[in-house]
Write a protein that holds these residues in place. Structure first.
Motif, mmCIF file in Angstrom:
data_model
loop_
_atom_site.group_PDB
_atom_site.id
_atom_site.type_symbol
_atom_site.label_atom_id
_atom_site.label_comp_id
_atom_site.label_asym_id
_atom_site.label_seq_id
_atom_site.Cartn_x
_atom_site.Cartn_y
_atom_site.Cartn_z
ATOM 1 N N UNK A 360 19.001 67.453 107.316
ATOM 2 C CA UNK A 360 17.703 67.986 106.899
ATOM 3 C C UNK A 360 17.151 68.992 107.907
ATOM 4 N N UNK A 361 17.988 69.457 108.823
ATOM 5 C CA UNK A 361 17.528 70.316 109.919
ATOM 6 C C UNK A 361 16.945 71.648 109.429
ATOM 7 N N UNK A 362 17.278 72.055 108.200
ATOM 8 C CA UNK A 362 16.725 73.302 107.672
ATOM 9 C C UNK A 362 15.249 73.188 107.316
ATOM 10 N N UNK A 365 9.709 71.761 109.613
ATOM 11 C CA UNK A 365 8.513 70.970 109.949
ATOM 12 C C UNK A 365 8.818 69.479 110.047
ATOM 13 N N UNK A 366 10.075 69.094 109.855
ATOM 14 C CA UNK A 366 10.422 67.673 109.786
ATOM 15 C C UNK A 366 10.394 66.991 111.150
ATOM 16 N N UNK A 413 7.095 71.930 99.519
ATOM 17 C CA UNK A 413 8.273 72.235 98.707
ATOM 18 C C UNK A 413 9.486 71.409 99.120
ATOM 19 N N UNK A 414 9.419 70.777 100.302
ATOM 20 C CA UNK A 414 10.527 69.949 100.779
ATOM 21 C C UNK A 414 10.361 68.472 100.432
ATOM 22 N N UNK A 415 9.263 68.122 99.803
ATOM 23 C CA UNK A 415 8.946 66.703 99.587
ATOM 24 C C UNK A 415 10.003 65.975 98.772
ATOM 25 N N UNK A 420 14.157 61.891 98.501
ATOM 26 C CA UNK A 420 15.478 61.493 98.016
ATOM 27 C C UNK A 420 16.406 61.135 99.169
ATOM 28 N N UNK A 421 16.348 61.911 100.255
ATOM 29 C CA UNK A 421 17.193 61.633 101.409
ATOM 30 C C UNK A 421 16.813 60.305 102.070
#
Length: 492
Positions: A360-362, A365-366, A413-415, A420-421
């Motif tokens: 998920x490194x892309x 903001x994570x 938009x990444x939610x 899911x991950x």
């Protein structure tokens, strides 16, 4: 349809129920003048902004701020009697699950105004309004050299923590927060106000400890308090080079032969996508004034250390520090599982977590966190019980590990991808614990994702007891039909 609203045996006002959330709010404004607030008002906006995570910052038709339990009863009775009405219940507003304590329609009952804290019975009991934050409780208790089993983060709400079980720095010695409550004042679906305790409504008392908002709205908790001197605690951060030492130290700490009732730890591994970096962190407490207590010495000895705040201080100070490092004003998801301590399982879980978060490194903001901690002891068979499904007299803190996945981000938009991950990773973790024969059914409600079912994890026997209590105190299913937020008890 015209009704006469009756609360506490008194006919208050005629009200007209129509299929309109706006009309519901207008009726409540008549019943509770000066306590109903609408969008673009200062009180409404401050209430919405006070939610800890962005997911819960929804826009209900109106917000009601009660100043008494009787006010809560009026709201419940109105909602129950009017077909259109829906009710959300807000305490501290700390859950990351969308709709847990707010909604885009209907009435949100904001209990934050019920936050009084008072010492009773010479310090043996502390009465706390259900809308209080733990920092408000600790400020009073520390003044008297007292403590209580409550949240480790200052800004967590009292009501949500306790009704979901409740973990604390004092839990290894005293158990879940819910098991340190001696009485709960609450409003039932009928609008009746009752007290639930060991001798009055004992079945309801047990159901509320882990049953969240399925049986009533708690407005006051009377909790045990005890003498507590300043104690040793704080946090240490390390480089990722220490990962193997961290896991070995935690497995040793969780060996039942090494159990110390004064030692508590949350071991976390953190990944920040913005700079593709990894660290580990231990928040630790030893509830005696003992510097570098031997039960935690394996953790404080690990090097290199990036920071170290271990010190002798009080609960208010420690809780404020924990709040300072808790991500806020973000999107978030929690998910949880439980397993028997196993060094191979701990090592495997850390390994697959590392792989998962780097994928998920892309999402720049994570912030992704993996945390291990202990499950507290449970009450003896001779005392008041809870709803969590553990066998009385068992000592889960001796060998059970609570695993928490917590992810934070700001890009909406990444939610879907992160949700899911997270679910996929949890399934992989549970596959590991099942393969190793160390999986445990229990899911801690306060860390559960919206797609988990912590109530069913209490076990068939306990769920049947909860259904009996719900049928007895809420025969119409008000808290399932009219209060959609939170984890719902299925009626069949």
């Amino acid at each position: 349809m015209r009704h006469y609203l009756t609360v506490l045996g008194l006919v208050l006002l005629p009200i007209c129920c129509t299929a309109s959330f706006v009309t519901d709010c207008a009726a409540l404004s008549t019943l509770l003048p000066g306590k109903v607030f609408y969008t673009n008002s200062t009180v409404y906006d401050s209430s919405v902004k006070s939610y800890y995570f962005v997911e819960e910052r929804l826009n209900p038709t109106c917000i009601v701020r009660p100043t008494s339990t009787s006010d809560v009863a009026i709201v419940v009775k109105y909602t129950a009697d009017c077909p259109s009405a829906l009710l959300s219940i807000k305490g501290g507003g700390h859950s990351p699950n969308i709709g847990a304590a707010n909604a885009d329609v209907g009435v949100t009952l904001d209990l934050r105004t019920l936050n009084a804290v008072s010492i009773q019975s010479g310090g043996l009991i502390t009465s706390v309004g259900a809308g209080a934050l733990w920092q408000e409780v600790y400020r009073v208790l520390d003044t008297y050299g007292l403590a209580a089993v409550g949240g480790r983060v200052a800004t967590v709400g009292v009501g949500g923590l306790i009704t979901g079980g409740g973990l604390s720095a004092f839990s290894p010695e005293h158990g879940f927060a819910c098991d340190n409550v001696v009485n709960m004042e609450l409003v039932l679906a009928s609008g009746a106000i009752v007290n639930a305790n060991e001798t009055s409504h004992a079945d309801l008392f047990a159901a509320l400890k882990g049953g969240q908002n399925n049986f009533g709205i708690v407005t006051r908790f009377d909790i045990r308090s005890f003498q507590q001197p300043d104690y040793w605690g704080g946090g240490v951060e390390y480089t990722s080079d220490s990962d193997e030492d961290q896991i070995l130290a935690f497995a040793k700490f969780k060996d039942p032969e090494n159990f110390d009732p004064h030692a508590e730890i949350e071991q976390s591994f953190l990944y920040t996508a913005a700079d593709n970096s990894r660290i580990s962190s231990n928040n630790m407490f030893y509830t005696k004034p003992v510097v570098n207590a031997s039960a935690l010495a394996d953790f404080t000895a690990i090097e290199p250390q990036l920071s170290n705040t271990m010190r002798i201080s009080n609960t208010t100070d420690f809780a404020k520090e924990m709040a300072m490092y808790q991500p806020a004003d973000t999107l978030a998801v929690y998910a949880t599982t439980t397993f028997n301590v196993s060094l191979p399982a701990l090592q495997s879980i850390l390994g697959i977590w590392n792989t998962s978060v780097h994928e998920l490194s892309h999402i720049k903001s994570l912030l992704a966190v993996l945390t291990f901690q202990a499950i507290p002891p449970v009450p003896p068979a001779s005392g008041p019980q809870n709803s969590l499904g553990f066998t009385p007299n068992s000592h889960p803190e001796r060998d059970l590990v609570l695993c928490l996945l917590s992810n934070y981000w700001t890009d909406a938009s990444a939610s879907a991808e992160i949700q899911a991950a997270t679910q996929s990773l949890l399934e992989e973790i549970e596959a590991i614990t099942q393969k190793d024969g160390v999986d445990v059914r229990y899911k801690y409600m306060n860390y559960a994702a919206k797609w988990q079912d912590p109530i069913m994890s209490y076990g068939t026997t306990q769920v049947e007891k909860l259904r009996e209590v719900a049928a007895k105190y809420d025969p119409s299913g008000f808290f399932q039909a009219k209060v959609p937020g939170g984890f719902k008890l299925s009626r069949s």
